[in-house]
Motif scaffolding. Structure first.
Motif, PDB file in Angstrom:
ATOM      1  N   ALA A  26       0.833  -1.207   0.000  1.00  0.00           N
ATOM      2  CA  ALA A  26       0.000   0.000   0.000  1.00  0.00           C
ATOM      3  C   ALA A  26       0.868   1.258   0.000  1.00  0.00           C
ATOM      4  O   ALA A  26       0.562   2.246  -0.655  1.00  0.00           O
ATOM      5  N   GLU A  27       1.979   1.198   0.739  1.00  0.00           N
ATOM      6  CA  GLU A  27       2.837   2.367   0.921  1.00  0.00           C
ATOM      7  C   GLU A  27       3.651   2.693  -0.325  1.00  0.00           C
ATOM      8  O   GLU A  27       3.738   3.840  -0.752  1.00  0.00           O
ATOM      9  N   GLN A  28       4.254   1.660  -0.930  1.00  0.00           N
ATOM     10  CA  GLN A  28       5.175   1.949  -2.042  1.00  0.00           C
ATOM     11  C   GLN A  28       4.809   1.252  -3.351  1.00  0.00           C
ATOM     12  O   GLN A  28       5.532   1.360  -4.332  1.00  0.00           O
ATOM     13  N   GLY A  29       3.674   0.538  -3.342  1.00  0.00           N
ATOM     14  CA  GLY A  29       3.242  -0.142  -4.567  1.00  0.00           C
ATOM     15  C   GLY A  29       3.696  -1.590  -4.594  1.00  0.00           C
ATOM     16  O   GLY A  29       4.760  -1.931  -4.077  1.00  0.00           O
ATOM     17  N   TYR A  30       2.892  -2.417  -5.193  1.00  0.00           N
ATOM     18  CA  TYR A  30       3.165  -3.863  -5.263  1.00  0.00           C
ATOM     19  C   TYR A  30       4.444  -4.139  -6.040  1.00  0.00           C
ATOM     20  O   TYR A  30       5.299  -4.903  -5.603  1.00  0.00           O
ATOM     21  N   GLU A  31       4.577  -3.486  -7.205  1.00  0.00           N
ATOM     22  CA  GLU A  31       5.722  -3.761  -8.090  1.00  0.00           C
ATOM     23  C   GLU A  31       7.053  -3.406  -7.422  1.00  0.00           C
ATOM     24  O   GLU A  31       8.053  -4.077  -7.619  1.00  0.00           O
ATOM     25  N   LYS A  32       7.056  -2.323  -6.639  1.00  0.00           N
ATOM     26  CA  LYS A  32       8.307  -1.827  -6.052  1.00  0.00           C
ATOM     27  C   LYS A  32       8.698  -2.557  -4.777  1.00  0.00           C
ATOM     28  O   LYS A  32       9.764  -2.313  -4.215  1.00  0.00           O
ATOM     29  N   THR A  33       7.840  -3.429  -4.289  1.00  0.00           N
ATOM     30  CA  THR A  33       8.132  -4.158  -3.050  1.00  0.00           C
ATOM     31  C   THR A  33       8.717  -5.526  -3.394  1.00  0.00           C
ATOM     32  O   THR A  33       8.147  -6.251  -4.203  1.00  0.00           O
ATOM     33  N   THR A  55       6.112 -16.462  -3.460  1.00  0.00           N
ATOM     34  CA  THR A  55       6.074 -15.256  -4.298  1.00  0.00           C
ATOM     35  C   THR A  55       5.222 -14.174  -3.631  1.00  0.00           C
ATOM     36  O   THR A  55       4.434 -14.457  -2.723  1.00  0.00           O
ATOM     37  N   LYS A  56       5.371 -12.952  -4.136  1.00  0.00           N
ATOM     38  CA  LYS A  56       4.533 -11.845  -3.653  1.00  0.00           C
ATOM     39  C   LYS A  56       3.073 -12.112  -3.980  1.00  0.00           C
ATOM     40  O   LYS A  56       2.179 -11.798  -3.193  1.00  0.00           O
ATOM     41  N   GLU A  57       2.830 -12.695  -5.161  1.00  0.00           N
ATOM     42  CA  GLU A  57       1.437 -12.972  -5.554  1.00  0.00           C
ATOM     43  C   GLU A  57       0.792 -13.952  -4.571  1.00  0.00           C
ATOM     44  O   GLU A  57      -0.361 -13.786  -4.190  1.00  0.00           O
ATOM     45  N   GLU A 111      -6.054   1.444  -5.126  1.00  0.00           N
ATOM     46  CA  GLU A 111      -4.875   2.234  -5.511  1.00  0.00           C
ATOM     47  C   GLU A 111      -3.941   1.488  -6.461  1.00  0.00           C
ATOM     48  O   GLU A 111      -3.023   2.079  -7.012  1.00  0.00           O
ATOM     49  N   ASN A 112      -4.143   0.195  -6.625  1.00  0.00           N
ATOM     50  CA  ASN A 112      -3.261  -0.617  -7.489  1.00  0.00           C
ATOM     51  C   ASN A 112      -4.085  -1.418  -8.494  1.00  0.00           C
ATOM     52  O   ASN A 112      -3.942  -2.626  -8.623  1.00  0.00           O
ATOM     53  N   GLN A 113      -4.965  -0.703  -9.202  1.00  0.00           N
ATOM     54  CA  GLN A 113      -5.919  -1.397 -10.065  1.00  0.00           C
ATOM     55  C   GLN A 113      -5.255  -2.198 -11.178  1.00  0.00           C
ATOM     56  O   GLN A 113      -5.725  -3.275 -11.539  1.00  0.00           O
ATOM     57  N   ALA A 114      -4.154  -1.689 -11.733  1.00  0.00           N
ATOM     58  CA  ALA A 114      -3.476  -2.419 -12.818  1.00  0.00           C
ATOM     59  C   ALA A 114      -2.938  -3.753 -12.307  1.00  0.00           C
ATOM     60  O   ALA A 114      -3.101  -4.795 -12.948  1.00  0.00           O
TER      61      ALA A 114
END
Length: 201
Positions: A26-33, A55-57, A111-114
């Motif tokens: 939530a703070e820095q985005g899924y991709e950047k974590t 995995t993150k997923e 906030e991370n719809q894509a």
């Protein structure tokens, strides 16, 4: 006894991983974590994290599954109930509670719809929404009353996502949102009854 304690500890670790990961997403985005970052924030090794999630997923899907379970239970319950106004009002009330518990996840999804679209949680969420829609809507109701039922669900979502920065007391806000959603479902049900399509009330 020892086995139970071990299981609880394992459950606590899994929960901590989910909480920390969702906070970072939530703070820095899924991709950047990264998984490494999640492990470092938790102060555990990457291997310890891998024991629970590869995995993150996997982490995100597990958060979704855990927080969405009450919604699944609600859909199952709703399908067994008579198609009465009381049932619909109870569904709206319980859905409001489930959304309140899952608020951090829904904020992340907004906030991370894509990311949500690319991962399977978007599809899972849509399936659950359609399940609730089908319980609330009277198939014979006119279009305006069907839209009212769908609007009740979106009103509850707006309360979770859109209204939180407006400075109201969270409980008062939830009660107000629930009242509006309940009014919509009640109006739709009475409209359907008036057209002779909703048996029972």
């Amino acid at each position: 006894m020892n086995g139970t304690r071990q299981q609880r500890r394992r459950g606590d670790t899994r929960q901590r991983i989910q909480d920390v990961a969702l906070g970072l997403f939530a703070e820095q985005g899924y991709e950047k974590t990264s998984l490494r970052e999640i492990a470092e924030t938790l102060d555990v090794t990457k291997a310890a994290l891998y024991y629970h999630f590869k995995t993150k997923e996997e982490i995100l899907v597990s958060i979704f599954d855990d927080l969405a379970r009450p919604i699944e239970d609600l859909i199952a319950w709703g399908r067994e109930q008579p198609h009465t106004l009381e049932t619909k009002q109870e569904i709206v009330r319980r859905y409001s509670e489930a959304l309140a518990s899952a608020a951090p996840l829904f904020r992340f999804m907004q906030e991370n719809q894509a990311t949500v679209r690319d991962l399977r949680i978007g599809e899972l969420f849509k399936t659950r929404m359609l399940g609730l829609r089908d319980i609330l809507i009277d198939p014979e109701a006119d279009l305006v009353d069907q839209v009212r039922c769908i609007s009740a669900l979106f009103t509850l979502h707006a309360g979770t996502i859109v209204l939180q920065d407006m400075g109201h007391d969270p409980e008062e806000q939830r009660a107000a949102v629930l009242e509006v959603a309940t009014d919509l479902v009640t109006q739709a049900h009475r409209g359907a009854e008036g057209s002779g399509s909703a048996p029972g009330s």
